[in-house]
Design a protein around this motif. Structure first.
Motif, PDB file in Angstrom:
ATOM      1  N   PRO A 198       0.796  -1.236   0.000  1.00 35.65           N
ATOM      2  CA  PRO A 198       0.000   0.000   0.000  1.00 35.65           C
ATOM      3  C   PRO A 198       0.826   1.284   0.000  1.00 35.65           C
ATOM      4  O   PRO A 198       0.311   2.346  -0.339  1.00 35.65           O
ATOM      5  N   GLU A 199       2.101   1.183   0.358  1.00 36.21           N
ATOM      6  CA  GLU A 199       2.959   2.373   0.396  1.00 36.21           C
ATOM      7  C   GLU A 199       3.840   2.469  -0.835  1.00 36.21           C
ATOM      8  O   GLU A 199       3.920   3.527  -1.476  1.00 36.21           O
ATOM      9  N   ARG A 200       4.495   1.381  -1.171  1.00 36.54           N
ATOM     10  CA  ARG A 200       5.371   1.326  -2.340  1.00 36.54           C
ATOM     11  C   ARG A 200       4.618   0.605  -3.459  1.00 36.54           C
ATOM     12  O   ARG A 200       4.631  -0.628  -3.530  1.00 36.54           O
ATOM     13  N   SER A 201       3.986   1.357  -4.317  1.00 40.57           N
ATOM     14  CA  SER A 201       3.039   0.771  -5.267  1.00 40.57           C
ATOM     15  C   SER A 201       3.700  -0.085  -6.337  1.00 40.57           C
ATOM     16  O   SER A 201       3.019  -0.832  -7.042  1.00 40.57           O
ATOM     17  N   ASP A 202       5.040   0.014  -6.497  1.00 37.68           N
ATOM     18  CA  ASP A 202       5.731  -0.834  -7.460  1.00 37.68           C
ATOM     19  C   ASP A 202       6.424  -2.018  -6.769  1.00 37.68           C
ATOM     20  O   ASP A 202       7.305  -2.650  -7.349  1.00 37.68           O
ATOM     21  N   HIS A 203       6.004  -2.314  -5.549  1.00 36.88           N
ATOM     22  CA  HIS A 203       6.464  -3.481  -4.809  1.00 36.88           C
ATOM     23  C   HIS A 203       5.259  -4.369  -4.514  1.00 36.88           C
ATOM     24  O   HIS A 203       4.147  -3.869  -4.338  1.00 36.88           O
ATOM     25  N   PHE A 204       5.495  -5.679  -4.464  1.00 34.62           N
ATOM     26  CA  PHE A 204       4.378  -6.534  -4.090  1.00 34.62           C
ATOM     27  C   PHE A 204       4.844  -7.713  -3.238  1.00 34.62           C
ATOM     28  O   PHE A 204       5.992  -8.153  -3.310  1.00 34.62           O
ATOM     29  N   TRP A 205       3.904  -8.186  -2.413  1.00 30.46           N
ATOM     30  CA  TRP A 205       4.130  -9.311  -1.525  1.00 30.46           C
ATOM     31  C   TRP A 205       3.749 -10.597  -2.255  1.00 30.46           C
ATOM     32  O   TRP A 205       2.744 -10.647  -2.970  1.00 30.46           O
TER      33      TRP A 205
ATOM     34  N   SER B 229       3.799 -13.705   8.037  1.00 33.51           N
ATOM     35  CA  SER B 229       5.210 -13.362   8.250  1.00 33.51           C
ATOM     36  C   SER B 229       6.148 -14.054   7.270  1.00 33.51           C
ATOM     37  O   SER B 229       7.326 -13.694   7.176  1.00 33.51           O
ATOM     38  N   ASP B 230       5.661 -15.050   6.535  1.00 33.01           N
ATOM     39  CA  ASP B 230       6.492 -15.760   5.561  1.00 33.01           C
ATOM     40  C   ASP B 230       6.560 -15.054   4.217  1.00 33.01           C
ATOM     41  O   ASP B 230       7.425 -15.364   3.397  1.00 33.01           O
ATOM     42  N   LEU B 231       5.663 -14.138   3.975  1.00 23.51           N
ATOM     43  CA  LEU B 231       5.578 -13.500   2.664  1.00 23.51           C
ATOM     44  C   LEU B 231       6.819 -12.661   2.370  1.00 23.51           C
ATOM     45  O   LEU B 231       7.444 -12.105   3.276  1.00 23.51           O
ATOM     46  N   VAL B 232       7.155 -12.583   1.096  1.00 27.06           N
ATOM     47  CA  VAL B 232       8.359 -11.898   0.645  1.00 27.06           C
ATOM     48  C   VAL B 232       7.944 -10.653  -0.146  1.00 27.06           C
ATOM     49  O   VAL B 232       7.023 -10.705  -0.963  1.00 27.06           O
ATOM     50  N   LEU B 233       8.640  -9.540   0.097  1.00 25.99           N
ATOM     51  CA  LEU B 233       8.389  -8.307  -0.641  1.00 25.99           C
ATOM     52  C   LEU B 233       9.439  -8.160  -1.737  1.00 25.99           C
ATOM     53  O   LEU B 233      10.636  -8.226  -1.467  1.00 25.99           O
ATOM     54  N   VAL B 234       8.981  -7.980  -2.984  1.00 27.35           N
ATOM     55  CA  VAL B 234       9.899  -7.772  -4.098  1.00 27.35           C
ATOM     56  C   VAL B 234       9.572  -6.450  -4.776  1.00 27.35           C
ATOM     57  O   VAL B 234       8.441  -5.957  -4.715  1.00 27.35           O
ATOM     58  N   ASP B 235      10.589  -5.876  -5.435  1.00 25.29           N
ATOM     59  CA  ASP B 235      10.367  -4.622  -6.157  1.00 25.29           C
ATOM     60  C   ASP B 235      10.011  -4.921  -7.613  1.00 25.29           C
ATOM     61  O   ASP B 235       9.861  -6.080  -8.011  1.00 25.29           O
ATOM     62  N   HIS B 236       9.897  -3.862  -8.418  1.00 26.16           N
ATOM     63  CA  HIS B 236       9.443  -4.037  -9.794  1.00 26.16           C
ATOM     64  C   HIS B 236      10.460  -4.759 -10.669  1.00 26.16           C
ATOM     65  O   HIS B 236      10.126  -5.185 -11.778  1.00 26.16           O
ATOM     66  N   MET B 237      11.673  -4.927 -10.183  1.00 28.23           N
ATOM     67  CA  MET B 237      12.691  -5.672 -10.916  1.00 28.23           C
ATOM     68  C   MET B 237      12.843  -7.108 -10.408  1.00 28.23           C
ATOM     69  O   MET B 237      13.705  -7.846 -10.866  1.00 28.23           O
ATOM     70  N   GLY B 238      12.018  -7.471  -9.436  1.00 29.55           N
ATOM     71  CA  GLY B 238      12.077  -8.825  -8.909  1.00 29.55           C
ATOM     72  C   GLY B 238      13.107  -9.023  -7.821  1.00 29.55           C
ATOM     73  O   GLY B 238      13.354 -10.155  -7.388  1.00 29.55           O
ATOM     74  N   GLU B 239      13.704  -7.908  -7.355  1.00 31.31           N
ATOM     75  CA  GLU B 239      14.701  -8.011  -6.287  1.00 31.31           C
ATOM     76  C   GLU B 239      14.001  -8.088  -4.941  1.00 31.31           C
ATOM     77  O   GLU B 239      13.046  -7.343  -4.669  1.00 31.31           O
ATOM     78  N   ILE B 240      14.480  -8.976  -4.079  1.00 31.76           N
ATOM     79  CA  ILE B 240      13.881  -9.147  -2.757  1.00 31.76           C
ATOM     80  C   ILE B 240      14.244  -7.961  -1.873  1.00 31.76           C
ATOM     81  O   ILE B 240      15.418  -7.619  -1.715  1.00 31.76           O
ATOM     82  N   VAL B 241      13.225  -7.333  -1.311  1.00 33.96           N
ATOM     83  CA  VAL B 241      13.394  -6.167  -0.447  1.00 33.96           C
ATOM     84  C   VAL B 241      13.238  -6.548   1.017  1.00 33.96           C
ATOM     85  O   VAL B 241      13.948  -6.051   1.884  1.00 33.96           O
ATOM     86  N   GLU B 242      12.292  -7.441   1.293  1.00 36.05           N
ATOM     87  CA  GLU B 242      12.090  -7.971   2.638  1.00 36.05           C
ATOM     88  C   GLU B 242      11.868  -9.469   2.537  1.00 36.05           C
ATOM     89  O   GLU B 242      11.113  -9.933   1.677  1.00 36.05           O
ATOM     90  N   GLY B 243      12.531 -10.213   3.430  1.00 37.84           N
ATOM     91  CA  GLY B 243      12.419 -11.659   3.432  1.00 37.84           C
ATOM     92  C   GLY B 243      13.721 -12.307   3.024  1.00 37.84           C
ATOM     93  O   GLY B 243      14.557 -11.691   2.359  1.00 37.84           O
ATOM     94  N   ASN B 244      13.885 -13.562   3.415  1.00 40.43           N
ATOM     95  CA  ASN B 244      15.133 -14.265   3.108  1.00 40.43           C
ATOM     96  C   ASN B 244      14.886 -15.582   2.380  1.00 40.43           C
ATOM     97  O   ASN B 244      15.714 -16.484   2.419  1.00 40.43           O
ATOM     98  N   LYS B 245      13.740 -15.678   1.703  1.00 41.70           N
ATOM     99  CA  LYS B 245      13.418 -16.891   0.941  1.00 41.70           C
ATOM    100  C   LYS B 245      13.363 -16.541  -0.543  1.00 41.70           C
ATOM    101  O   LYS B 245      13.102 -15.396  -0.919  1.00 41.70           O
ATOM    102  N   PRO B 246      13.582 -17.529  -1.410  1.00 39.91           N
ATOM    103  CA  PRO B 246      13.578 -17.255  -2.853  1.00 39.91           C
ATOM    104  C   PRO B 246      12.172 -16.982  -3.376  1.00 39.91           C
ATOM    105  O   PRO B 246      11.168 -17.302  -2.731  1.00 39.91           O
ATOM    106  N   VAL B 247      12.119 -16.373  -4.568  1.00 38.49           N
ATOM    107  CA  VAL B 247      10.851 -16.045  -5.225  1.00 38.49           C
ATOM    108  C   VAL B 247      10.826 -16.717  -6.597  1.00 38.49           C
ATOM    109  O   VAL B 247      11.847 -16.764  -7.296  1.00 38.49           O
ATOM    110  N   ASN B 248       9.677 -17.220  -6.977  1.00 42.82           N
ATOM    111  CA  ASN B 248       9.491 -17.860  -8.278  1.00 42.82           C
ATOM    112  C   ASN B 248       9.665 -16.828  -9.390  1.00 42.82           C
ATOM    113  O   ASN B 248       8.967 -15.818  -9.431  1.00 42.82           O
ATOM    114  N   ARG B 249      10.587 -17.071 -10.308  1.00 37.24           N
ATOM    115  CA  ARG B 249      10.842 -16.137 -11.417  1.00 37.24           C
ATOM    116  C   ARG B 249       9.565 -15.907 -12.226  1.00 37.24           C
ATOM    117  O   ARG B 249       9.261 -14.777 -12.621  1.00 37.24           O
ATOM    118  N   ALA B 250       8.794 -16.972 -12.482  1.00 36.75           N
ATOM    119  CA  ALA B 250       7.561 -16.820 -13.256  1.00 36.75           C
ATOM    120  C   ALA B 250       6.566 -15.922 -12.540  1.00 36.75           C
ATOM    121  O   ALA B 250       5.818 -15.171 -13.173  1.00 36.75           O
TER     122      ALA B 250
END
Length: 260
Positions: free
Chosen positions: A58-65, A79-100
């Motif tokens: 809700p604050e960083r509109s180009d980031h999503f959980w 608490s397990d959810l990961v925050l990524v930016d518009h380039m797919g870089e992890i901003v919060e969290g220490n788990k991987p994110v599905n590229r797709a």
């Protein structure tokens, strides 16, 4: 967070909440997202590591959980959810994110500023419908929620790994609430996590009903005017949000740890 209600003849009609702070709104979205994953698991929409639901911050509109890659839907907590930016870089969290997940969802979110959440999974009947490369017909009241409000993306080229493919999916979706990804599955969007999740659940069920009807005989779709009238009753954003509320109540009562 303040829960509002419209009072009509002494009856309280629930409406989406208004928040006292960004932090409250963020936590609300994350908890609804965790609940959606638990419900998807109960519905059988989990297949290995496939599937993802995203919620715009809700604050960083180009980031999503988004859900951690490789974590079973039935185990996900807020608490397990990961925050990524518009380039797919992890901003919060220490788990991987599905590229797709990043490739599809980032482009849908970029193309649709009104969309808060997007849901995609490899559900059985959605996959079956997608293999026919057709959309939903207005065969039932529930299917009318998608009347003239979903698209078919008919160009499967393998597992989505490039941003351009995500852009083409976003363009095919247009301003609609859902899309059939040919030979792949379903994707739905909403102005809340609640509605995006509900549209996916009911689209999967409507796919099942259509496939059964096609197997049984010659299904008769509703006339266009009736289908449009019914869409206005069951297919608008508020209807999607509202339909999710009893499911949320049930899953939280059964599995309150998802809120953590």
């Amino acid at each position: 967070m303040t829960d509002l209600a419209q009072t009509r003849l002494g009856i309280d009609v629930p409406v989406p909440p208004v928040f006292d702070s960004i932090e409250d709104e963020r936590q609300h979205r994350k908890q609804r997202l965790a609940a959606a994953f638990r419900l998807f698991s109960q519905c059988g929409f989990d297949e290995g590591v496939a599937g993802h639901i995203t919620a715009r911050d809700p604050e960083r509109s180009d980031h999503f959980w988004v859900n951690p890659f490789g974590m079973h839907f039935s185990m996900i907590k807020a608490s397990d959810l990961v925050l990524v930016d518009h380039m797919g870089e992890i901003v919060e969290g220490n788990k991987p994110v599905n590229r797709a997940a990043f490739v599809i969802h980032s482009q849908v979110h970029a193309a649709r500023p009104d969309v808060v959440a997007a849901a995609h999974a490899h559900s059985l009947y959605g996959k079956a419908l997608s293999s026919l490369r057709i959309g939903l017909d207005p065969l039932t009241q529930d299917a009318c929620a998608f009347y003239d409000d979903h698209a078919v993306f008919d160009d499967y080229t393998g597992v989505v790994a490039e941003l351009e493919e995500g852009r083409r999916i976003g363009a095919a979706l247009g301003q609609k609430k859902a899309i059939v990804l040919s030979n792949h599955g379903l994707l739905t969007v909403g102005e809340t996590v609640d509605s995006a999740a509900w549209w996916f659940i009911t689209m999967e069920r409507s796919s099942q009903a259509q496939l059964i009807a096609m197997t049984a005989g010659d299904p008769k779709p509703l006339d266009a005017d009736v289908a449009k009238l019914t869409y206005n009753q069951v297919g608008l954003e508020y209807a999607g949000w509202f339909q999710f509320q009893p499911l949320y109540q049930r899953i939280v009562a059964q599995q309150p740890d998802l809120l953590d």
